[in-house]
Write a protein that holds these residues in place. Structure first.
Motif, PDB file in Angstrom:
ATOM      1  N   HIS A 111       0.861  -1.058  -0.030  1.00  0.00           N
ATOM      2  CA  HIS A 111       0.006  -0.093  -0.107  1.00  0.00           C
ATOM      3  C   HIS A 111       0.914   0.992  -0.053  1.00  0.00           C
ATOM      4  O   HIS A 111       2.012   1.339   0.642  1.00  0.00           O
ATOM      5  N   ARG A 112       0.353   2.227  -0.414  1.00  0.00           N
ATOM      6  CA  ARG A 112       1.251   3.461  -0.777  1.00  0.00           C
ATOM      7  C   ARG A 112       1.607   4.193   0.520  1.00  0.00           C
ATOM      8  O   ARG A 112       2.744   4.654   0.615  1.00  0.00           O
ATOM      9  N   SER A 113       0.698   4.239   1.567  1.00  0.00           N
ATOM     10  CA  SER A 113       1.102   4.655   2.922  1.00  0.00           C
ATOM     11  C   SER A 113       2.226   3.879   3.454  1.00  0.00           C
ATOM     12  O   SER A 113       2.833   4.450   4.105  1.00  0.00           O
ATOM     13  N   ASP A 114       2.143   2.458   3.321  1.00  0.00           N
ATOM     14  CA  ASP A 114       3.347   1.575   3.868  1.00  0.00           C
ATOM     15  C   ASP A 114       4.573   2.097   2.943  1.00  0.00           C
ATOM     16  O   ASP A 114       5.471   2.159   3.847  1.00  0.00           O
ATOM     17  N   ALA A 115       4.532   2.262   1.885  1.00  0.00           N
ATOM     18  CA  ALA A 115       5.717   2.760   1.095  1.00  0.00           C
ATOM     19  C   ALA A 115       6.311   3.848   1.385  1.00  0.00           C
ATOM     20  O   ALA A 115       7.514   3.803   1.838  1.00  0.00           O
ATOM     21  N   ALA A 116       5.609   4.771   1.780  1.00  0.00           N
ATOM     22  CA  ALA A 116       6.068   6.417   2.114  1.00  0.00           C
ATOM     23  C   ALA A 116       6.863   6.169   3.666  1.00  0.00           C
ATOM     24  O   ALA A 116       7.741   6.763   3.917  1.00  0.00           O
TER      25      ALA A 116
END
Length: 302
Positions: A200-205
């Motif tokens: 997920h994008r939030s985890d990547a960030a």
């Protein structure tokens, strides 16, 4: 020089700061007290950055002077921008940009996070953080960036899952959803057992932030929450969300069905992130790819 960056607040220069991953990364850094300067190709991009409290530096990947200025003024650099044309010009620009910023950071011990993908790292098994990237395309830039570790740059490689998903994603899964709508069926290639990883994008960030704060020089981070998602599972989830039947597409017909996505959808891009999680204390918390699809991130049946 040995500097402890953990718990310190930094001025971070981010290329691709208004892109899909970069905008989330900028938000994550700002929310945790870091200051962000983002490379902006246009006035619209500059206004977007300034509206969220970041500083805009006008320039692009071909403007090596702007890259050098951004890197020189920063305590850390996160390189996420790419031309995305998957051709020799993109590869040349990528290598030149990495070299320009890395040369600026020599003997600084500053973190330099460089994005790469998982395509072609290994075949027949999930990729590991210890696997050396082959010297081609962006893999060449990965190895170039890592060569600066011995010259006093805290290079950290971020290898991204092929699906960095979430509402608003315009990446690979969006292309698959578009192909399904065009064809009236959600397809997978052959038996659909080829596996992708996803995050997920939030985890990547969050992982990128942890990388600049804590990762040792030479670290390869795998930005991977789900190690292995069969491509048939992706097709099934898209079919259910879009109200379309799910079919197998023979490999020889894949280009006609999926277009430019055929090559990527047929590649195994599974990867482990066990070492990354242990090293940086990263525990992905976002929804799975199937959950995001089911929630309508890539459209829903009318």
């Amino acid at each position: 020089m040995n500097r402890n960056f953990e718990e310190s607040l930094m001025d971070v220069f981010v290329t691709g700061a208004t892109g899909w991953i970069g905008s989330a990364t900028a938000d994550e850094l700002l929310a945790n007290g870091h200051r962000v300067t983002g490379l902006a190709r246009s006035e619209d991009s500059a206004r977007t950055l300034e509206a969220k409290g970041a500083t805009a530096l006008r320039g692009d990947l071909d403007d090596l002077d702007s890259l050098r200025r951004g890197a020189s003024a920063a305590d850390a650099v996160v390189h996420l921008a790419n031309k995305h044309d998957f051709g020799p010009e993109s590869d040349r620009a990528e290598r030149a940009a990495v070299q320009a910023m890395a040369e600026t950071l020599v003997r600084s011990d500053k973190p330099f996070v460089v994005a790469n993908g998982l395509s072609g790292v290994v075949e027949g098994r999930p990729a590991l953080e210890s696997d050396v990237s082959p010297v081609d395309s962006r893999g060449d830039s990965e190895n170039l960036a890592l060569s600066y570790v011995e010259r006093g740059v805290r290079t950290v490689i971020a290898r991204f899952a092929p699906s960095v998903h979430g509402a608003g994603d315009w990446g690979f899964v969006t292309f698959l959803a578009d192909a399904a709508r065009r064809r009236g069926v959600s397809g997978y290639i052959d038996d659909g057992l080829t596996e992708w990883s996803a995050v997920h994008r939030s985890d990547a960030a969050r992982l990128i932030r942890l990388g600049i704060e804590k990762a040792p020089a030479g670290t390869r981070m795998h930005v991977v929450a789900e190690e292995s998602v069969p491509t048939r599972e992706i097709a099934d989830a898209l079919g259910a969300a879009l109200g379309l039947p799910v079919v197998s597409v023979a490999r020889e017909n894949a280009a006609g069905h999926f277009g430019l996505m055929a090559e990527f959808f047929g590649l195994g891009m599974a990867a482990s992130s066990a070492r990354t999680r242990e090293l940086l204390g990263w525990t992905p918390a976002g929804p799975t790819l199937s959950d995001d699809i089911a929630a309508g991130a890539y459209g829903s049946a009318s």
